[in-house]
Write a protein that holds these residues in place. Structure first.
Motif, PDB file in Angstrom:
ATOM      1  N   ASP A  39      22.803  16.938  16.901  1.00 39.99           N
ATOM      2  CA  ASP A  39      23.182  15.751  16.543  1.00 39.99           C
ATOM      3  C   ASP A  39      21.973  14.926  15.882  1.00 39.99           C
ATOM      4  O   ASP A  39      21.745  13.602  15.762  1.00 39.99           O
ATOM      5  N   ASP A  40      21.125  15.804  15.445  1.00 36.43           N
ATOM      6  CA  ASP A  40      20.161  15.400  14.415  1.00 36.43           C
ATOM      7  C   ASP A  40      20.555  14.824  13.162  1.00 36.43           C
ATOM      8  O   ASP A  40      21.809  15.320  12.759  1.00 36.43           O
ATOM      9  N   SER A  41      19.867  14.165  12.347  1.00 35.23           N
ATOM     10  CA  SER A  41      20.323  13.733  10.984  1.00 35.23           C
ATOM     11  C   SER A  41      20.586  14.881   9.936  1.00 35.23           C
ATOM     12  O   SER A  41      20.175  15.991  10.284  1.00 35.23           O
ATOM     13  N   PRO A  42      21.391  14.834   9.106  1.00 31.14           N
ATOM     14  CA  PRO A  42      21.974  15.557   7.996  1.00 31.14           C
ATOM     15  C   PRO A  42      20.912  16.426   7.423  1.00 31.14           C
ATOM     16  O   PRO A  42      21.080  17.761   7.390  1.00 31.14           O
ATOM     17  N   ARG A  82      20.642  20.507   8.056  1.00 29.49           N
ATOM     18  CA  ARG A  82      20.920  21.561   6.864  1.00 29.49           C
ATOM     19  C   ARG A  82      19.312  22.554   6.914  1.00 29.49           C
ATOM     20  O   ARG A  82      19.837  23.598   6.517  1.00 29.49           O
ATOM     21  N   ILE A  83      18.306  21.905   7.061  1.00 30.76           N
ATOM     22  CA  ILE A  83      17.213  22.877   7.080  1.00 30.76           C
ATOM     23  C   ILE A  83      17.302  24.010   8.216  1.00 30.76           C
ATOM     24  O   ILE A  83      17.186  25.224   7.995  1.00 30.76           O
ATOM     25  N   ALA A  84      18.021  23.622   9.431  1.00 31.01           N
ATOM     26  CA  ALA A  84      18.174  24.661  10.468  1.00 31.01           C
ATOM     27  C   ALA A  84      19.355  25.739  10.029  1.00 31.01           C
ATOM     28  O   ALA A  84      19.206  26.867  10.162  1.00 31.01           O
ATOM     29  N   ILE A  85      20.368  25.168   9.246  1.00 27.92           N
ATOM     30  CA  ILE A  85      21.381  26.087   8.832  1.00 27.92           C
ATOM     31  C   ILE A  85      20.854  26.916   7.898  1.00 27.92           C
ATOM     32  O   ILE A  85      21.239  28.162   7.917  1.00 27.92           O
ATOM     33  N   GLU A  86      19.984  26.386   6.953  1.00 27.90           N
ATOM     34  CA  GLU A  86      19.239  27.433   5.960  1.00 27.90           C
ATOM     35  C   GLU A  86      18.520  28.270   6.668  1.00 27.90           C
ATOM     36  O   GLU A  86      18.644  29.750   5.917  1.00 27.90           O
ATOM     37  N   ASP A  87      17.724  28.002   7.530  1.00 27.86           N
ATOM     38  CA  ASP A  87      16.941  29.009   8.288  1.00 27.86           C
ATOM     39  C   ASP A  87      17.661  30.108   8.823  1.00 27.86           C
ATOM     40  O   ASP A  87      17.649  31.293   8.866  1.00 27.86           O
ATOM     41  N   TYR A  88      19.029  29.512   9.440  1.00 29.02           N
ATOM     42  CA  TYR A  88      19.826  30.644  10.156  1.00 29.02           C
ATOM     43  C   TYR A  88      20.409  31.797   9.250  1.00 29.02           C
ATOM     44  O   TYR A  88      20.690  32.609   9.647  1.00 29.02           O
ATOM     45  N   LEU A  89      20.879  30.969   7.929  1.00 29.20           N
ATOM     46  CA  LEU A  89      21.637  31.774   7.015  1.00 29.20           C
ATOM     47  C   LEU A  89      20.703  33.084   6.521  1.00 29.20           C
ATOM     48  O   LEU A  89      21.047  34.104   6.388  1.00 29.20           O
ATOM     49  N   MET A  90      19.254  32.433   6.025  1.00 31.23           N
ATOM     50  CA  MET A  90      18.487  33.389   5.913  1.00 31.23           C
ATOM     51  C   MET A  90      17.796  34.436   6.796  1.00 31.23           C
ATOM     52  O   MET A  90      17.987  35.703   6.485  1.00 31.23           O
ATOM     53  N   ASN A  91      17.486  34.155   7.873  1.00 32.80           N
ATOM     54  CA  ASN A  91      16.883  34.791   9.108  1.00 32.80           C
ATOM     55  C   ASN A  91      17.981  35.539   9.978  1.00 32.80           C
ATOM     56  O   ASN A  91      17.630  36.605  10.343  1.00 32.80           O
TER      57      ASN A  91
END
Length: 450
Positions: free
Chosen positions: A76-79, A83-92
């Motif tokens: 429930d953090d800010s968008p 988005r930064i977390a999702i980007e990390d997940y997609l790459m790593n």
């Protein structure tokens, strides 16, 4: 390592949730639980469960490995943080390449990326839509690029006159705005056009039936598997059939069912073999009867009752059925998603159409009948299958040419051998014996006398 997981509500326990998600501390996790139940009714249960299975690894990773300025990222953090977390997940974790572009990101799969990248992004987008709808997430959806929509809208509404809106098309004074769907995804998966899988193994159903036999399938699993291959239906469209669905058709070989996005409305029918009809009635009147609380046979069952029951007498669900399917596939080391039976059906039907139709007009008519039966929303879907058959036709024609070339080569080589034999075995004696043929051994003797 503990992971996020889900469990169905045990029989006899009253709860407003039929499924409950637990976090990696084995505590109930309501956001995912609420999302699953919000999806039901909007999409079918098998799709909702598929979304769930894509999200569980992400939430596990979020709790254990995410990092933003030295802290774990919360759902429930800010968008911007999400988005930064999702980007990390997609790459790593998903081995994708992510490229920045103004207000959104381009996502490219690599050969190491799973096939579920698109589904994962759709599931996460759906998750935040649900939580916003349920007033549990107070920000905008992190998976939506609102700036791109706004800019695209402006581009398509500004007219050629300075600071004036676009004139209506009937005015004829300027080009009409392009009618296209505006993509609102923050993470845009590129070069990811969906292509149906082409499965051409004509023996595939029988391999699956044998796998089921080896895994001790009950008659229920056998009937469902046969229906999947014979009808081209999605698994949920077969599993959730009711007695009334079967009675509603005039043919014993047919049943009415819903389609993806029809919201349980019966908009199409399934057709299966006479052998499957016999097995279906045998299942209903014997095996199913054992688990029906009133021990009823087909003629005594009300229309609203499900065709397929669990051993507890409850309606069979996709997860409960998939457990048996998955066991059989693992037992025989077959990698086969149930949805591939649908692709096998279409491939087989098209092969039959091409092999038995006598004219091009007949081919086109029967293809249209198939499109109506399978209920494709996009009629162009069949073009991908046709491309497969175009390639198959080329392969057959090419094989024919290669076989002809091989035959011609053999004929030529045989001809050359015959010429050499004639030259070596026929000799003419000089002098008055021009027409006398001499044997090879005699010729050798004569040659040795010179």
């Amino acid at each position: 390592m503990s992971k996020y997981s889900y469990f169905y509500c045990p029989e006899g326990i009253e709860s407003r949730f039929e499924l409950l998600v637990f976090d990696n501390q084995n505590q109930p996790f309501l956001p995912l639980t609420e999302h699953y139940h919000d999806c039901i009714g909007r999409i079918d249960k098998s799709s909702a469960l598929s979304y769930m299975q894509c999200l569980l690894p992400f939430f596990t990773w979020l709790d254990q490995f995410s990092n933003y300025q030295g802290k774990k990222v919360k759902w429930d953090d800010s968008p911007d943080i999400i988005r930064i977390a999702i980007e990390d997940y997609l790459m790593n974790e998903m081995a994708c390449k992510v490229r920045e572009n103004d207000t959104f990101r381009f996502v490219n799969r690599t050969n190491k990326s799973p096939n579920t990248v698109n589904r994962f992004l759709s599931a996460l987008k759906s998750f935040y839509k649900s939580l916003i709808r349920l007033k549990q997430y107070k920000h905008q959806n992190p998976l939506i690029d609102s700036y791109a929509i706004l800019n695209d809208y402006k581009d398509n509404t500004v007219g050629v006159r300075k600071d004036k809106p676009l004139m209506p098309s009937k005015a004829g004074t300027e080009d009409a705005a392009p009618h296209r769907r505006l993509t609102d995804s923050y993470f845009k998966l590129i070069n990811e056009e969906w292509q149906p899988e082409i499965i051409g193994d004509i023996h595939l159903p029988y391999q699956v039936y044998q796998a089921g036999k080896k895994a001790n399938w009950s008659l229920r699993e056998v009937v469902i598997a046969r229906m999947l291959f014979e009808t081209g239906a999605r698994a949920s469209e077969v599993i959730e059939l009711t007695i009334g669905d079967y009675r509603s058709r005039k043919s014993l070989q047919e049943a009415s069912t819903f389609n993806k996005g029809s919201h349980e409305k019966r908009v199409k029918f399934l057709r299966f073999s006479k052998d499957t009809v016999k097995l279906l009635m045998q299942y209903i009147n014997k095996e199913r009867k054992q688990f029906d609380e009133l021990q009823r046979k087909f003629d005594d069952l009300p229309d609203e009752d499900p065709v397929f029951l669990t051993e507890l007498g409850t309606p069979l669900s996709y997860p409960a059925w998939y457990y048996h399917w998955d066991n059989a596939m693992k037992e025989c080391e077959i990698k086969l998603n149930p949805h591939k039976t649908r692709h096998w059906f279409v491939t087989s039907r098209l092969r039959e159409i091409y092999n038995t139709s006598k004219t091009e007009a007949e081919i086109q008519q029967r293809k249209q009948e198939l499109i109506k039966y399978i209920k494709w929303k996009d009629k162009k879907t069949i073009e991908v299958y046709e491309h497969y058959f175009d390639e198959e036709s080329h392969r057959k024609a090419h094989d024919g040419m290669l076989e002809s070339m091989a035959q011609k080569e053999k004929e030529y080589m045989d001809q050359q051998k015959n010429k050499r034999r004639k030259k070596s075995s026929i000799k003419v004696i000089e002098g008055n014996y021009d027409d006398i043929e001499i044997d090879d051994e005699i010729q050798e003797l004569l040659d040795g006398l010179e």
